[in-house]
Design a protein around this motif. Structure first.
Motif, short mmCIF file in Angstrom:
data_model
loop_
_atom_site.label_atom_id
_atom_site.label_comp_id
_atom_site.label_asym_id
_atom_site.label_seq_id
_atom_site.Cartn_x
_atom_site.Cartn_y
_atom_site.Cartn_z
N ALA A 11 0.86 -1.36 -0.05
CA ALA A 11 0.14 0.08 0.01
C ALA A 11 0.84 1.44 0.11
O ALA A 11 0.31 2.25 -0.71
CB ALA A 11 -0.90 -0.01 1.09
N GLU A 12 2.15 1.30 0.66
CA GLU A 12 2.69 2.33 0.70
C GLU A 12 3.41 2.63 -0.49
O GLU A 12 3.73 3.63 -1.17
CB GLU A 12 3.91 2.26 1.71
N ALA A 13 3.82 1.50 -1.31
CA ALA A 13 4.51 1.55 -2.62
C ALA A 13 3.60 1.87 -3.65
O ALA A 13 3.80 2.85 -4.68
CB ALA A 13 5.29 0.30 -3.01
N LEU A 14 2.38 1.52 -3.82
CA LEU A 14 1.39 1.30 -4.74
C LEU A 14 0.28 2.40 -4.35
O LEU A 14 -0.73 2.88 -5.36
CB LEU A 14 0.62 -0.01 -5.22
N GLY A 15 -0.16 2.70 -3.23
CA GLY A 15 -1.06 3.59 -2.64
C GLY A 15 -2.31 2.47 -2.24
O GLY A 15 -2.55 1.21 -2.89
N LEU A 57 -0.99 7.30 2.19
CA LEU A 57 -1.21 6.11 1.23
C LEU A 57 -2.29 6.46 0.16
O LEU A 57 -2.62 5.69 -0.77
CB LEU A 57 -1.76 5.02 1.89
N VAL A 58 -2.57 7.73 0.21
CA VAL A 58 -3.64 8.03 -0.51
C VAL A 58 -2.77 8.59 -2.06
O VAL A 58 -1.92 9.15 -2.38
CB VAL A 58 -4.32 9.30 -0.20
N ARG A 59 -3.35 8.06 -3.11
CA ARG A 59 -2.80 8.36 -4.49
C ARG A 59 -3.99 8.64 -5.46
O ARG A 59 -5.01 8.84 -4.94
CB ARG A 59 -2.13 7.21 -5.46
N ASN A 60 -3.70 8.97 -6.68
CA ASN A 60 -4.77 9.64 -7.58
C ASN A 60 -6.03 8.53 -7.62
O ASN A 60 -7.09 9.10 -7.89
CB ASN A 60 -4.22 9.76 -9.17
N GLY A 61 -5.66 7.33 -7.73
CA GLY A 61 -6.69 6.25 -7.90
C GLY A 61 -7.56 5.78 -6.66
O GLY A 61 -8.38 4.92 -6.62
N THR A 62 -6.98 6.60 -5.57
CA THR A 62 -7.46 6.05 -4.28
C THR A 62 -8.84 6.43 -4.01
O THR A 62 -9.20 7.77 -4.14
CB THR A 62 -6.50 6.34 -2.90
#
Length: 549
Positions: A11-15, A57-62
């Motif tokens: 989750a840290e690496a990919l979100g 852990l939040v990314r564009n796709g989260t």
């Protein structure tokens, strides 16, 4: 892969796929941790912590869900609900549960409306009435039903062990004044000996209508399962134990498998094959079915029923019912046959789950489990006493020692508690369901509604487990009342052990499935008298939202 160790790193690496932020996360882990936020990856819990920790852990796709302070608990687990039956009645029948119906006139109106919706000659079926909750304090009879259903047979099941029918149903089944009472039942008659349309049906063999009513198709059962999923999701449920699947109609299992294979099962279903009612049926069960399935649909156990209920005075006790010195209830089994049947099922790896309510029936069930485990000491079978209303102190200790599960329905205390006192007497009647005592002994207590014997709202069950208040306002053994955390654990942490899934569900911890319920109010701070009004705001299973207000 070790999900507990590796998932946070992924989750840290990919979100995260989903992040629930700005809330009160009631994890119900061993320490009772309260957090602000939770992250989900691959349908599992990836991290639990503060808003600051999860925001990393939040990314564009989260998918980010702002909880706006709302409370989140693990998804609820019902350890005993006739899930498929609920769906069939909700989709095709009439819901007769209080407070939807408060009188016989309400029942008649509901039947009249249903008659207008279906063709002439089609059976009208409904479930859930309880004469103790009706204004008239009696069952509906054929003279109540006949005026609105002259051309449709009507079959209305009580919450348990009784049915009411109209005259056309009597005619189709061939029941007349000359029909003898069945062995495990009774035909109620008027002063002239004519059947009233009310039947006591302790066993299905006492129900003359089951053989003449049309059976539901597999497709109808699939529709019913989907309907049940929707309604239980709306109450915050993400898992349920469905007792009594497949023995009467093998296509119960087919329907479940089809819905699951299409990805339309939004409640985990742990099914109990049954009912098994004899040694021969136990032998037949091991020939027909085995423990199989996955974490969405699984057959893991077998359901047996030993005695009846306190309300119809058929639960089996050592002492007689109040005012009836010859009536101690009765068993549906010879004891030696029960022991043999349980041993057969135990040897094949099944979890054996026995309906036992009276103190003597509970002892018989424990005796059967102990003998089977003595003959074949396989590890951790987790056999289950269903209902366990009136265990003796010795029985509770034996349940603990043998590692048995206690499967309760706290909601019954509210709806039926006054009748328990009436039928068993003061003192004895109020000692029903000693929840606190069992929990203090370390017994995994699982809670449920047991539809159609109770409404499907878990909020009522939580409230009843805490308050133990009957409909008249009487509090039964207040020392047995639970805290809100304990009540929640009967639907989550401890309930998960009944399904052998405590490593995957039941708490909000890293590596477990992301099964969660978001509530409209905080169960820890809502006033106790309003807890029964608590509503699910959102329900999530495998990291997917399956219900939203």
């Amino acid at each position: 892969m070790n999900w507990k160790e590796d998932l946070p790193k992924i989750a840290e690496a990919l979100g995260a796929d989903m992040a629930l932020m700005n809330g009160k996360i009631i994890t119900l882990d061993e320490e009772g941790t309260i957090a602000q936020a939770v992250a989900v990856k691959y349908g599992m819990i990836a991290k639990v912590g503060s808003d600051a920790e999860i925001s990393r852990l939040v990314r564009n796709g989260t998918e980010v869900i702002d909880l706006q302070g709302r409370a989140v608990t693990p998804g609820l687990i019902s350890t005993h609900d006739h899930f498929l039956d609920y769906g069939l009645n909700a989709r095709f029948g009439i819901d007769l549960w209080y407070p939807k119906v408060k009188s016989i006139q309400d029942i008649v109106k509901a039947v009249e409306m249903k008659v207008k919706e279906v063709p002439k000659g089609e059976w009208i079926i409904g479930y859930g009435w309880d004469e103790n909750l009706l204004e008239e304090e009696r069952p509906p009879n054929r003279w109540d039903l006949d005026p609105v259903s002259p051309e449709n047979p009507v079959y209305l099941g009580r919450v348990y062990q009784m049915v009411s029918v109209n005259s056309l149903a009597l005619k189709i089944a061939g029941v007349t004044r000359d029909t003898p009472d069945p062995q495990y039942g009774r035909i109620y008659r008027d002063e002239r000996g004519e059947p009233t349309g009310v039947f006591l049906t302790i066993l299905p063999s006492a129900d003359p209508f089951l053989g003449v009513m049309p059976k539901f198709s597999t497709r109808q059962k699939e529709e019913a399962i989907i309907k049940a999923c929707s309604d239980y999701n709306a109450e915050g449920f993400t898992a349920v134990v469905d007792p009594g699947v497949g023995a009467t109609d093998p296509d119960d299992i087919v329907a479940y498998q089809r819905v699951a294979s299409r990805g339309e099962l939004t409640v985990r279903v742990y099914a109990l094959y049954g009912f098994v009612r004899s040694v021969e049926e136990a032998k037949e069960a091991v020939r027909k079915v085995a423990v199989f399935g996955d974490d969405m649909f699984r057959i893991g156990g077998v359901k047996l029923s030993l005695d009846g209920g306190v309300v119809p005075k058929t639960a089996m006790f050592y002492e007689p019912y109040a005012g009836e010195p010859q009536n101690r209830g009765r068993s549906k089994w010879r004891k030696e046959d029960l022991i043999e049947a349980v041993s057969i099922l135990h040897d094949e790896g099944f979890q054996c789950c026995i309906h036992a309510i009276g103190d003597e029936a509970i002892d018989w069930a424990i005796d059967a489990f102990e003998e089977a485990m003595k003959r074949n000491p396989r590890p951790d079978p987790r056999h289950q006493v269903i209902h366990i209303y009136y265990p003796t102190a010795e029985a509770i200790e034996r349940v603990r020692r043998l590692g048995l599960m206690a499967n309760v329905q706290s909601v019954f205390i509210h709806f039926e508690g006054d009748t328990y006192i009436k039928n068993l007497g003061e003192g004895r009647g109020e000692r029903v369901k000693p929840l606190k005592t069992m929990i203090r002994k370390g017994i995994p207590v699982g809670n449920s509604q047991d539809y159609p014997s109770g409404p499907i709202s878990a909020s009522l069950g939580l409230w009843a487990a805490m308050t133990r208040r009957t409909r008249s306002g009487r509090i039964l053994c207040p020392e047995e009342g639970l805290t809100v955390e304990e009540a929640l654990r009967t639907y989550t942490t401890w309930a998960s052990r009944h399904l052998f899934m405590e490593d995957r569900v039941g708490s909000i911890e890293v590596g477990k499935y992301a099964d969660m319920t978001v509530w409209n109010e905080d169960p820890y701070t809502i006033p106790e008298d309003r807890l029964k009004e608590l509503k699910a705001y959102m329900t999530i299973i495998n990291g997917k939202i399956v219900y939203r207000t």
